[in-house]
Write a protein that holds these residues in place. Sequence first.
Motif, PDB file in Angstrom:
ATOM      1  N   PHE A  69       0.836  -1.208   0.000  1.00 11.86           N
ATOM      2  CA  PHE A  69       0.000   0.000   0.000  1.00 11.86           C
ATOM      3  C   PHE A  69       0.867   1.254   0.000  1.00 11.86           C
ATOM      4  O   PHE A  69       0.652   2.175  -0.809  1.00 11.86           O
ATOM      5  CB  PHE A  69      -0.901   0.015   1.240  1.00 11.86           C
ATOM      6  N   VAL A  72       2.506   1.827  -3.343  1.00 11.31           N
ATOM      7  CA  VAL A  72       1.619   2.360  -4.384  1.00 11.31           C
ATOM      8  C   VAL A  72       1.323   3.832  -4.136  1.00 11.31           C
ATOM      9  O   VAL A  72       1.344   4.649  -5.051  1.00 11.31           O
ATOM     10  CB  VAL A  72       0.323   1.525  -4.444  1.00 11.31           C
ATOM     11  N   LEU A  76       2.335   6.699  -6.817  1.00 12.00           N
ATOM     12  CA  LEU A  76       1.394   7.603  -7.473  1.00 12.00           C
ATOM     13  C   LEU A  76       1.680   9.041  -7.109  1.00 12.00           C
ATOM     14  O   LEU A  76       1.450   9.944  -7.909  1.00 12.00           O
ATOM     15  CB  LEU A  76      -0.039   7.243  -7.083  1.00 12.00           C
ATOM     16  N   THR A  82      -5.338  16.601  -6.415  1.00 13.88           N
ATOM     17  CA  THR A  82      -5.964  15.307  -6.682  1.00 13.88           C
ATOM     18  C   THR A  82      -6.498  14.696  -5.392  1.00 13.88           C
ATOM     19  O   THR A  82      -7.579  14.115  -5.362  1.00 13.88           O
ATOM     20  CB  THR A  82      -4.945  14.337  -7.304  1.00 13.88           C
ATOM     21  N   ARG A  85      -9.713  16.097  -4.370  1.00  8.28           N
ATOM     22  CA  ARG A  85     -10.864  15.618  -5.126  1.00  8.28           C
ATOM     23  C   ARG A  85     -11.358  14.268  -4.615  1.00  8.28           C
ATOM     24  O   ARG A  85     -12.535  13.958  -4.684  1.00  8.28           O
ATOM     25  CB  ARG A  85     -10.490  15.497  -6.603  1.00  8.28           C
ATOM     26  N   THR A  86     -10.423  13.440  -4.101  1.00  7.78           N
ATOM     27  CA  THR A  86     -10.879  12.141  -3.590  1.00  7.78           C
ATOM     28  C   THR A  86     -11.380  12.262  -2.164  1.00  7.78           C
ATOM     29  O   THR A  86     -11.834  11.288  -1.591  1.00  7.78           O
ATOM     30  CB  THR A  86      -9.747  11.116  -3.604  1.00  7.78           C
ATOM     31  N   ALA A 158      -2.007  -9.367 -11.889  1.00 13.50           N
ATOM     32  CA  ALA A 158      -1.315  -8.113 -11.591  1.00 13.50           C
ATOM     33  C   ALA A 158      -0.311  -7.778 -12.685  1.00 13.50           C
ATOM     34  O   ALA A 158      -0.223  -6.625 -13.132  1.00 13.50           O
ATOM     35  CB  ALA A 158      -0.615  -8.216 -10.238  1.00 13.50           C
ATOM     36  N   LEU A 161      -2.154  -6.601 -15.803  1.00 11.81           N
ATOM     37  CA  LEU A 161      -2.672  -5.246 -15.643  1.00 11.81           C
ATOM     38  C   LEU A 161      -1.538  -4.235 -15.718  1.00 11.81           C
ATOM     39  O   LEU A 161      -1.678  -3.169 -16.326  1.00 11.81           O
ATOM     40  CB  LEU A 161      -3.389  -5.125 -14.302  1.00 11.81           C
ATOM     41  N   ARG A 169      -5.904  -1.110 -25.746  1.00 15.34           N
ATOM     42  CA  ARG A 169      -7.256  -0.817 -25.294  1.00 15.34           C
ATOM     43  C   ARG A 169      -8.323  -1.541 -26.068  1.00 15.34           C
ATOM     44  O   ARG A 169      -8.265  -1.560 -27.291  1.00 15.34           O
ATOM     45  CB  ARG A 169      -7.512   0.677 -25.414  1.00 15.34           C
TER      46      ARG A 169
ATOM     47  N   ILE B  29      -7.833   3.565  -2.894  1.00 16.60           N
ATOM     48  CA  ILE B  29      -6.814   2.950  -2.040  1.00 16.60           C
ATOM     49  C   ILE B  29      -7.325   2.857  -0.606  1.00 16.60           C
ATOM     50  O   ILE B  29      -7.145   1.847   0.074  1.00 16.60           O
ATOM     51  CB  ILE B  29      -5.511   3.760  -2.126  1.00 16.60           C
ATOM     52  N   LEU B  77      -4.620  -3.180  -6.101  1.00 21.20           N
ATOM     53  CA  LEU B  77      -3.700  -2.054  -6.232  1.00 21.20           C
ATOM     54  C   LEU B  77      -3.223  -1.907  -7.667  1.00 21.20           C
ATOM     55  O   LEU B  77      -3.005  -0.778  -8.132  1.00 21.20           O
ATOM     56  CB  LEU B  77      -2.518  -2.231  -5.282  1.00 21.20           C
ATOM     57  N   ALA B  78      -3.089  -3.034  -8.394  1.00 20.24           N
ATOM     58  CA  ALA B  78      -2.734  -2.925  -9.814  1.00 20.24           C
ATOM     59  C   ALA B  78      -3.818  -2.149 -10.558  1.00 20.24           C
ATOM     60  O   ALA B  78      -3.525  -1.272 -11.384  1.00 20.24           O
ATOM     61  CB  ALA B  78      -2.553  -4.311 -10.419  1.00 20.24           C
ATOM     62  N   ILE B  79      -5.077  -2.438 -10.231  1.00 19.97           N
ATOM     63  CA  ILE B  79      -6.174  -1.713 -10.871  1.00 19.97           C
ATOM     64  C   ILE B  79      -6.140  -0.236 -10.475  1.00 19.97           C
ATOM     65  O   ILE B  79      -6.367   0.652 -11.306  1.00 19.97           O
ATOM     66  CB  ILE B  79      -7.529  -2.358 -10.501  1.00 19.97           C
ATOM     67  N   ILE B  81      -3.495   1.547  -9.745  1.00 16.25           N
ATOM     68  CA  ILE B  81      -2.423   2.219 -10.500  1.00 16.25           C
ATOM     69  C   ILE B  81      -2.887   2.506 -11.928  1.00 16.25           C
ATOM     70  O   ILE B  81      -2.671   3.600 -12.462  1.00 16.25           O
ATOM     71  CB  ILE B  81      -1.162   1.347 -10.508  1.00 16.25           C
ATOM     72  N   LEU B  82      -3.562   1.503 -12.523  1.00 17.11           N
ATOM     73  CA  LEU B  82      -4.070   1.714 -13.884  1.00 17.11           C
ATOM     74  C   LEU B  82      -5.045   2.873 -13.923  1.00 17.11           C
ATOM     75  O   LEU B  82      -5.015   3.705 -14.839  1.00 17.11           O
ATOM     76  CB  LEU B  82      -4.781   0.452 -14.359  1.00 17.11           C
ATOM     77  N   ALA B  84      -5.181   5.440 -11.935  1.00 19.04           N
ATOM     78  CA  ALA B  84      -4.481   6.717 -11.783  1.00 19.04           C
ATOM     79  C   ALA B  84      -3.777   7.103 -13.074  1.00 19.04           C
ATOM     80  O   ALA B  84      -3.712   8.276 -13.427  1.00 19.04           O
ATOM     81  CB  ALA B  84      -3.479   6.613 -10.634  1.00 19.04           C
ATOM     82  N   ARG B  85      -3.253   6.099 -13.816  1.00 15.01           N
ATOM     83  CA  ARG B  85      -2.503   6.432 -15.036  1.00 15.01           C
ATOM     84  C   ARG B  85      -3.436   6.790 -16.179  1.00 15.01           C
ATOM     85  O   ARG B  85      -3.219   7.766 -16.887  1.00 15.01           O
ATOM     86  CB  ARG B  85      -1.669   5.220 -15.447  1.00 15.01           C
ATOM     87  N   ARG B  86      -4.486   5.977 -16.370  1.00 12.82           N
ATOM     88  CA  ARG B  86      -5.342   6.155 -17.549  1.00 12.82           C
ATOM     89  C   ARG B  86      -6.348   7.266 -17.351  1.00 12.82           C
ATOM     90  O   ARG B  86      -6.568   8.081 -18.229  1.00 12.82           O
ATOM     91  CB  ARG B  86      -6.120   4.854 -17.807  1.00 12.82           C
ATOM     92  N   SER B  88      -6.440   9.310 -14.653  1.00 11.26           N
ATOM     93  CA  SER B  88      -5.859  10.324 -13.757  1.00 11.26           C
ATOM     94  C   SER B  88      -6.831  10.739 -12.658  1.00 11.26           C
ATOM     95  O   SER B  88      -7.044  11.907 -12.401  1.00 11.26           O
ATOM     96  CB  SER B  88      -5.368  11.534 -14.534  1.00 11.26           C
ATOM     97  N   THR B  89      -7.418   9.728 -12.006  1.00 11.34           N
ATOM     98  CA  THR B  89      -8.225   9.975 -10.815  1.00 11.34           C
ATOM     99  C   THR B  89      -8.166   8.742  -9.932  1.00 11.34           C
ATOM    100  O   THR B  89      -7.916   7.643 -10.413  1.00 11.34           O
ATOM    101  CB  THR B  89      -9.683  10.271 -11.171  1.00 11.34           C
ATOM    102  N   LEU B  90      -8.368   8.958  -8.644  1.00 10.30           N
ATOM    103  CA  LEU B  90      -8.504   7.815  -7.730  1.00 10.30           C
ATOM    104  C   LEU B  90      -9.873   7.823  -7.077  1.00 10.30           C
ATOM    105  O   LEU B  90     -10.128   7.053  -6.166  1.00 10.30           O
ATOM    106  CB  LEU B  90      -7.423   7.868  -6.648  1.00 10.30           C
TER     107      LEU B  90
END
Lengths: 169, 100
Positions: A69, A72, A76, A82, A85-86, A158, A161, A169, B29, B77-79, B81-82, B84-86, B88-90
Amino acid sequence: MAETIFFYLFAGLALIAALLVVTSRQPVHSVLSLLVAMFCLASLFVLLGAYVIAALQILLYAGAVLVLFLFVIMLLNLDRETLARTRSFTLRGAGTLVALALGMSLVRIVARAMAGRSVPPVPEQTGTVERLAQLLFTKYLLPFELTSFLILAAIIGAITLARLKDSDR
Amino acid sequence: MITLTHYLVLSALLFTIGLAGIMTRRNVILILLCVELMFNAANLAFVAFAKSLGDPSGQVIVFFVITVAAAEVTVGLAIAILMARRLSTLNADEVSLLKW
């Protein structure tokens, strides 16, 4: 007597840490509070005689899962905007109310189910490696083998992904 | 004297706190973290029952729960990260790609 003191000490600490997990504004603080809660639960497991589980709790949860955790969150590296916003708590009041109602009913169910019940004293059985291993490799052999498949599936998932490119895509 | 009931009530309270977190937080997260908290509450109930019934099977189940939780966190967590990258939000509310 010592058991009572330690139970209330660790139970109180675990509850405070759990509340901090839910309420703190920084994700890193949440993870570190959860770490405290995990260690308190590990001590409660020791009080319950589950020594192997306590060790696993610290090794796997505190050592692996929470580090993942933290990793990650730092990877990020969210900026303030950001994060803000969350942080919008949608339905904060309603969610808390529903959780409170469920918690009250859970506690009442436990209290009522346990009220007139005197649990017969059983011989002290501690969760040593030997006892757990005997069960794990006889009665629970199939589930044990299946967990290895589960972990393999998780690793493959993992990696897949993580390797996704924009062109896929 | 600490009885089974004490442990079960503590487990119920921890479970409730985790549930409240899942319903009020929007950061994926943090939602995963709260799921971990709920796993732990269930583990505590299992170990308490194992002690009170004198049957170590409960502890074996906890072993499986910890394994499943580790697998779940890896993929989750892999999802994240994806996401956040694609996208750009969590924020879990902003990701509605599967919504009809």
